[in-house]
Scaffold this motif. Structure first.
Motif: not given
Length: 324
Positions: A307, A311-312, A314
């Protein structure tokens, strides 16, 4: 050493011991794999293999996270040794293996033979084994990075265990290596010392590195500790096809092994969004090492590590999603 295998043995090529990768590390992610028919939702279920070493665990974790959160699939994962995983994939019990270091017998049986398994592309990570020293040693002694100069520095690497010779730190004794033969055949004044299981080896190097001590060691990539230690490879005589065929006469470097992905043929032929995504899934050694560090060193669950990375990053994983 076979050119088709990782630092690990044929029967257990990448088996990571207990230690940095805590037991049950996939507890929050892994459920028992079952057939698509048993789930009642064949078109939206993906069954993935989870190897027992942390680098490959995070391949599965990141892929599973994106399949579930971006593509709406249910992902079942099953941890098992690689040969049984190939058998399960051929039977459709597992849809894909995301990191394979080479299984020529299984490829002959299932890819060339009954056509139940097909290639799914390369992972983007290249497996490599070699001899390494810390960068702080190489900075002080630049020519130590050529094996021809190692005898000049034997005293630098002496330890009580190695006596009058330099110490060479071997990897886990279950891993395939030809370091004893290399030391002998290259005429090196070094004594190979087994560090023990992988966790013990990593702990020893971590302690030496923190204390800025010199060491020469068997090492490999991908390996999550490359995110925490800056090591420099010692150049060995170049690898040539067949130069490692006679294990006692080996006098060359280890080969590079581009890691591959494989799929159950029926799963691949359905050309689902999941199959296309898994074929597109490809990242770098550095990216894998970073997520593995989150798990092994930072003690995150694979799901939380996945996760965080998703999120970091993309811009990286967006390209893996199938075009609508």
């Amino acid at each position: 050493m076979s050119t088709q295998h990782s630092p690990r043995t044929r029967t257990r090529p990448r088996g990571v011991k207990a230690g940095f990768a805590a037991a049950g590390v996939l507890a929050l992610l892994t459920v028992n794999a079952c057939s698509a028919a048993e789930t009642g939702g064949a078109s939206k279920t993906v069954n993935l293999h989870t190897p027992s070493w942390v680098g490959a665990e995070v391949n599965t974790a990141v892929a599973a996270y994106l399949l579930e959160h971006e593509l709406g699939y249910q992902v079942n994962t099953r941890q098992m040794d690689e040969t049984p995983a190939w058998d399960a994939m051929s039977q459709g019990k597992i849809d894909a293996i995301l990191e394979d270091w080479g299984h020529p017998q299984e490829e002959k049986r299932y890819v060339d033979g009954n056509k139940s398994v097909v290639p799914a592309g390369e992972l983007g990570v290249t497996g490599h084994i070699g001899w390494f020293v810390p960068k702080y040693v190489a900075d002080e002694h630049p020519d130590v990075t050529d094996h021809a100069n190692l005898n000049k520095y034997a005293d630098l690497f002496k330890t009580p265990e190695s006596g009058d010779q330099g110490q060479f730190i071997k990897g886990d004794p279950s891993y395939v290596s030809h370091d004893d033969a290399l030391i002998k055949n290259l005429g090196l004044n070094y004594k190979p010392i087994e560090a023990g299981a992988e966790a013990t080896h990593l702990a020893q190097l971590d302690q030496l590195y923190k204390n800025k001590k010199p060491f020469l060691t068997y090492w490999w990539t991908p390996q999550w500790m490359n995110a925490t230690m800056d090591l420099v490879e010692v150049k060995l005589p170049p690898y040539k096809e067949g130069c490692d065929a006679d294990k006692k006469a080996v006098a060359c470097a280890y080969p590079d092994v581009p890691l591959k992905k494989w799929m159950n043929a029926d799963f691949s032929q359905k050309d689902s969004a999941a199959a296309r995504f898994l074929k597109n899934f490809s990242w770098t050694t550095e990216q894998q090492n970073l997520v593995a560090k989150y798990v092994a060193a930072d003690k995150m669950t694979p799901e939380k590590a996945a996760e965080k990375w998703v999120k970091e990053n993309e811009s990286t994983w967006k390209a893996w999603l199938p075009k609508k």
